[in-house]
Design a protein around this motif. Sequence first.
Motif, PDB file in Angstrom:
ATOM      1  N   GLU A  15      -4.403  -7.145 -13.125  1.00 44.97           N
ATOM      2  CA  GLU A  15      -3.901  -5.996 -13.900  1.00 44.97           C
ATOM      3  C   GLU A  15      -3.438  -5.062 -12.931  1.00 44.97           C
ATOM      4  O   GLU A  15      -2.783  -4.110 -13.205  1.00 44.97           O
ATOM      5  CB  GLU A  15      -5.063  -5.450 -14.741  1.00 44.97           C
ATOM      6  CG  GLU A  15      -5.705  -6.247 -15.786  1.00 44.97           C
ATOM      7  CD  GLU A  15      -7.049  -5.672 -16.358  1.00 44.97           C
ATOM      8  OE1 GLU A  15      -7.081  -5.682 -17.586  1.00 44.97           O
ATOM      9  OE2 GLU A  15      -7.688  -5.215 -15.799  1.00 44.97           O
ATOM     10  N   ALA A  16      -3.686  -5.261 -11.625  1.00 48.97           N
ATOM     11  CA  ALA A  16      -3.606  -4.279 -10.594  1.00 48.97           C
ATOM     12  C   ALA A  16      -2.011  -3.502 -10.632  1.00 48.97           C
ATOM     13  O   ALA A  16      -1.748  -2.591 -10.483  1.00 48.97           O
ATOM     14  CB  ALA A  16      -3.881  -4.740  -9.103  1.00 48.97           C
ATOM     15  N   TYR A  17      -1.008  -4.409 -10.323  1.00 54.22           N
ATOM     16  CA  TYR A  17       0.180  -3.793 -10.154  1.00 54.22           C
ATOM     17  C   TYR A  17       0.886  -3.046 -11.231  1.00 54.22           C
ATOM     18  O   TYR A  17       1.737  -2.316 -11.250  1.00 54.22           O
ATOM     19  CB  TYR A  17       1.322  -5.171  -9.918  1.00 54.22           C
ATOM     20  CG  TYR A  17       1.149  -5.590  -8.477  1.00 54.22           C
ATOM     21  CD1 TYR A  17       1.721  -4.827  -7.392  1.00 54.22           C
ATOM     22  CD2 TYR A  17       0.461  -6.705  -8.036  1.00 54.22           C
ATOM     23  CE1 TYR A  17       1.726  -5.186  -6.044  1.00 54.22           C
ATOM     24  CE2 TYR A  17       0.499  -7.294  -6.679  1.00 54.22           C
ATOM     25  CZ  TYR A  17       0.981  -6.483  -5.777  1.00 54.22           C
ATOM     26  OH  TYR A  17       0.990  -6.585  -4.413  1.00 54.22           O
ATOM     27  N   ALA A  18       0.151  -3.480 -12.795  1.00 59.39           N
ATOM     28  CA  ALA A  18       0.365  -2.616 -13.743  1.00 59.39           C
ATOM     29  C   ALA A  18       0.399  -1.058 -13.573  1.00 59.39           C
ATOM     30  O   ALA A  18       0.897  -0.240 -14.399  1.00 59.39           O
ATOM     31  CB  ALA A  18       0.204  -3.169 -14.945  1.00 59.39           C
ATOM     32  N   HIS A  19      -0.769  -0.814 -12.555  1.00 55.04           N
ATOM     33  CA  HIS A  19      -0.959   0.526 -12.260  1.00 55.04           C
ATOM     34  C   HIS A  19      -0.166   1.262 -11.256  1.00 55.04           C
ATOM     35  O   HIS A  19      -0.670   2.164 -10.745  1.00 55.04           O
ATOM     36  CB  HIS A  19      -2.412   0.543 -12.155  1.00 55.04           C
ATOM     37  CG  HIS A  19      -3.307   0.340 -13.441  1.00 55.04           C
ATOM     38  ND1 HIS A  19      -3.518  -0.995 -13.676  1.00 55.04           N
ATOM     39  CD2 HIS A  19      -3.973   0.821 -14.291  1.00 55.04           C
ATOM     40  CE1 HIS A  19      -4.327  -1.232 -14.878  1.00 55.04           C
ATOM     41  NE2 HIS A  19      -4.350   0.126 -15.285  1.00 55.04           N
ATOM     42  N   VAL A  20       0.685   0.402 -10.524  1.00 55.77           N
ATOM     43  CA  VAL A  20       1.528   0.938  -9.613  1.00 55.77           C
ATOM     44  C   VAL A  20       2.806   1.518 -10.086  1.00 55.77           C
ATOM     45  O   VAL A  20       3.586   1.012 -10.745  1.00 55.77           O
ATOM     46  CB  VAL A  20       1.792  -0.325  -8.508  1.00 55.77           C
ATOM     47  CG1 VAL A  20       2.894   0.311  -7.091  1.00 55.77           C
ATOM     48  CG2 VAL A  20       0.299  -0.522  -7.889  1.00 55.77           C
ATOM     49  N   PHE A  21       3.007   2.634  -9.391  1.00 50.24           N
ATOM     50  CA  PHE A  21       4.345   3.345  -9.553  1.00 50.24           C
ATOM     51  C   PHE A  21       5.368   2.718  -8.532  1.00 50.24           C
ATOM     52  O   PHE A  21       6.646   2.592  -8.805  1.00 50.24           O
ATOM     53  CB  PHE A  21       4.258   4.781  -9.666  1.00 50.24           C
ATOM     54  CG  PHE A  21       5.558   5.710  -9.761  1.00 50.24           C
ATOM     55  CD1 PHE A  21       6.217   5.792 -10.893  1.00 50.24           C
ATOM     56  CD2 PHE A  21       6.215   6.099  -8.594  1.00 50.24           C
ATOM     57  CE1 PHE A  21       7.376   6.603 -11.180  1.00 50.24           C
ATOM     58  CE2 PHE A  21       7.574   6.750  -8.641  1.00 50.24           C
ATOM     59  CZ  PHE A  21       8.143   6.784 -10.073  1.00 50.24           C
ATOM     60  N   GLY A  22       4.855   2.782  -7.498  1.00 49.59           N
ATOM     61  CA  GLY A  22       5.949   2.510  -6.460  1.00 49.59           C
ATOM     62  C   GLY A  22       5.158   2.492  -5.088  1.00 49.59           C
ATOM     63  O   GLY A  22       3.971   2.495  -4.970  1.00 49.59           O
ATOM     64  N   TYR A  23       6.097   2.672  -3.847  1.00 54.77           N
ATOM     65  CA  TYR A  23       5.658   2.675  -2.493  1.00 54.77           C
ATOM     66  C   TYR A  23       6.495   3.366  -1.708  1.00 54.77           C
ATOM     67  O   TYR A  23       7.494   3.942  -1.796  1.00 54.77           O
ATOM     68  CB  TYR A  23       6.199   1.243  -2.103  1.00 54.77           C
ATOM     69  CG  TYR A  23       5.659  -0.130  -2.773  1.00 54.77           C
ATOM     70  CD1 TYR A  23       4.301  -0.643  -2.944  1.00 54.77           C
ATOM     71  CD2 TYR A  23       6.335  -0.634  -3.965  1.00 54.77           C
ATOM     72  CE1 TYR A  23       3.794  -1.367  -3.738  1.00 54.77           C
ATOM     73  CE2 TYR A  23       5.881  -1.473  -4.974  1.00 54.77           C
ATOM     74  CZ  TYR A  23       4.604  -1.892  -4.698  1.00 54.77           C
ATOM     75  OH  TYR A  23       4.044  -2.904  -5.806  1.00 54.77           O
ATOM     76  N   SER A  24       5.714   3.640  -0.579  1.00 55.20           N
ATOM     77  CA  SER A  24       6.334   4.563   0.360  1.00 55.20           C
ATOM     78  C   SER A  24       5.673   4.636   1.812  1.00 55.20           C
ATOM     79  O   SER A  24       5.191   3.278   1.947  1.00 55.20           O
ATOM     80  CB  SER A  24       5.801   6.376   0.093  1.00 55.20           C
ATOM     81  OG  SER A  24       6.560   7.200   1.050  1.00 55.20           O
ATOM     82  N   ILE A  25       5.742   5.186   2.768  1.00 52.36           N
ATOM     83  CA  ILE A  25       5.153   4.981   4.106  1.00 52.36           C
ATOM     84  C   ILE A  25       4.174   6.195   4.420  1.00 52.36           C
ATOM     85  O   ILE A  25       4.430   7.360   3.965  1.00 52.36           O
ATOM     86  CB  ILE A  25       6.349   4.946   4.938  1.00 52.36           C
ATOM     87  CG1 ILE A  25       7.390   4.080   4.599  1.00 52.36           C
ATOM     88  CG2 ILE A  25       5.572   4.790   6.507  1.00 52.36           C
ATOM     89  CD1 ILE A  25       8.673   4.168   5.631  1.00 52.36           C
ATOM     90  N   LEU A  26       3.040   5.894   5.096  1.00 52.11           N
ATOM     91  CA  LEU A  26       2.007   6.663   5.724  1.00 52.11           C
ATOM     92  C   LEU A  26       1.775   6.425   6.945  1.00 52.11           C
ATOM     93  O   LEU A  26       1.476   5.554   7.161  1.00 52.11           O
ATOM     94  CB  LEU A  26       1.027   6.821   4.679  1.00 52.11           C
ATOM     95  CG  LEU A  26       0.040   8.034   5.049  1.00 52.11           C
ATOM     96  CD1 LEU A  26      -0.697   8.662   3.701  1.00 52.11           C
ATOM     97  CD2 LEU A  26      -1.148   7.654   6.026  1.00 52.11           C
ATOM     98  N   ASN A  27       1.923   7.580   7.872  1.00 54.44           N
ATOM     99  CA  ASN A  27       1.399   7.351   9.360  1.00 54.44           C
ATOM    100  C   ASN A  27       0.159   7.984   9.262  1.00 54.44           C
ATOM    101  O   ASN A  27      -0.095   9.382   9.355  1.00 54.44           O
ATOM    102  CB  ASN A  27       2.378   8.118  10.099  1.00 54.44           C
ATOM    103  CG  ASN A  27       2.290   7.855  11.710  1.00 54.44           C
ATOM    104  OD1 ASN A  27       1.316   7.057  12.010  1.00 54.44           O
ATOM    105  ND2 ASN A  27       3.222   8.122  12.592  1.00 54.44           N
ATOM    106  N   ASP A  28      -0.783   7.002   9.648  1.00 49.63           N
ATOM    107  CA  ASP A  28      -2.255   7.461   9.432  1.00 49.63           C
ATOM    108  C   ASP A  28      -2.528   7.850  10.905  1.00 49.63           C
ATOM    109  O   ASP A  28      -3.101   7.145  11.939  1.00 49.63           O
ATOM    110  CB  ASP A  28      -3.173   6.365   9.134  1.00 49.63           C
ATOM    111  CG  ASP A  28      -4.648   6.684   9.215  1.00 49.63           C
ATOM    112  OD1 ASP A  28      -4.887   7.840   9.434  1.00 49.63           O
ATOM    113  OD2 ASP A  28      -5.506   5.568   9.165  1.00 49.63           O
ATOM    114  N   ILE A  29      -2.155   9.188  11.269  1.00 48.92           N
ATOM    115  CA  ILE A  29      -2.599   9.888  12.529  1.00 48.92           C
ATOM    116  C   ILE A  29      -4.046   9.925  13.052  1.00 48.92           C
ATOM    117  O   ILE A  29      -4.575  10.419  11.784  1.00 48.92           O
ATOM    118  CB  ILE A  29      -1.809  11.112  12.611  1.00 48.92           C
ATOM    119  CG1 ILE A  29      -0.336  10.853  12.399  1.00 48.92           C
ATOM    120  CG2 ILE A  29      -2.107  11.941  13.936  1.00 48.92           C
ATOM    121  CD1 ILE A  29       0.428  10.128  13.437  1.00 48.92           C
TER     122      ILE A  29
END
Length: 297
Positions: free
Chosen positions: A160-174
């Motif tokens: 069921e997981a992907y049905a709860h995803v809006f989209g994707y981006s980038i995060l730089n974990d400083i």
Amino acid sequence: MTFTTPAAGVLPRLGVEADGLVHDLPALADRAGASLPPDLLSFVQAGPAALEAARRLLDGPRPAGAAHRLDEVTPCLPYRPGKIIGVGLNYVEHVAESSRSLDTDEDLPPRPVLFGKPATAVTGPGRPVLHNADLTTQLDWECELAVVIGRTAFRVSEEEAYAHVFGYSILNDISARDQRRSGQWFFSKGQDSYAPFGPVVVTRDAIPDPMALDLSLRVNGVMKQKSNTRHMLFPIARLIADISSGMTLEPGDVIATGSPSGVGAGMVPPQYLVPGDTVEATVERIGTLTNPVVDAR
């Protein structure tokens, strides 16, 4: 995306990139006698109805003045998430790298390693990463695929997981590597500006397979990280199922899915960010998130 233009001044606008242009969604809605949320977080929280309304507007007549060339807009922080769930040690080579340089366990973790970043750590494209030498001399980078939650998720299965995803981006974990406290990462990873996020959010349908994306990071133009999301130890569906087993994920929340190898702490000798550096995190089909490092003393 969230953007500004010289004509709009500093007031951010909600837009969508299509056909080589950035379309101002609230302006399109106004001229069509419709209504759309004015900012990206509200848009995500509004659910599928808002996304479908935006698609109808883009499929219809596009009046003059509601679109801008890409070179006319400046991307801004997409929005400030309610919570950011970081995933540590989620690439096999990074597990080995961290065991050598950061005293973490050399065995692969049996479950996702989770930590939080506060909303105050978030900063946008082009904004400075703050280097305070009174607090750290080991400021490090981590390029990560960010998963934006679109529907409330609690105790959802991997299926069921992907049905709860809006989209994707980038995060730089400083990370300030020398600010881990008795093994805890919160202050090390949670200081102001330690979560550059953006430059855009790409909807789920535009990336059919998020588990096959190239990602890379450069410092001052020099490649430091280069990998692919297929090398994640725990894939996106597993992460959503694991996190939601005991924590409610809400629309707009972000999961930072982990970093591949190539972090500064793992190099011989170690390399860290200093004022004057420029760090660029790139994920295929999303873009490049660029941030300068500045002296914050």
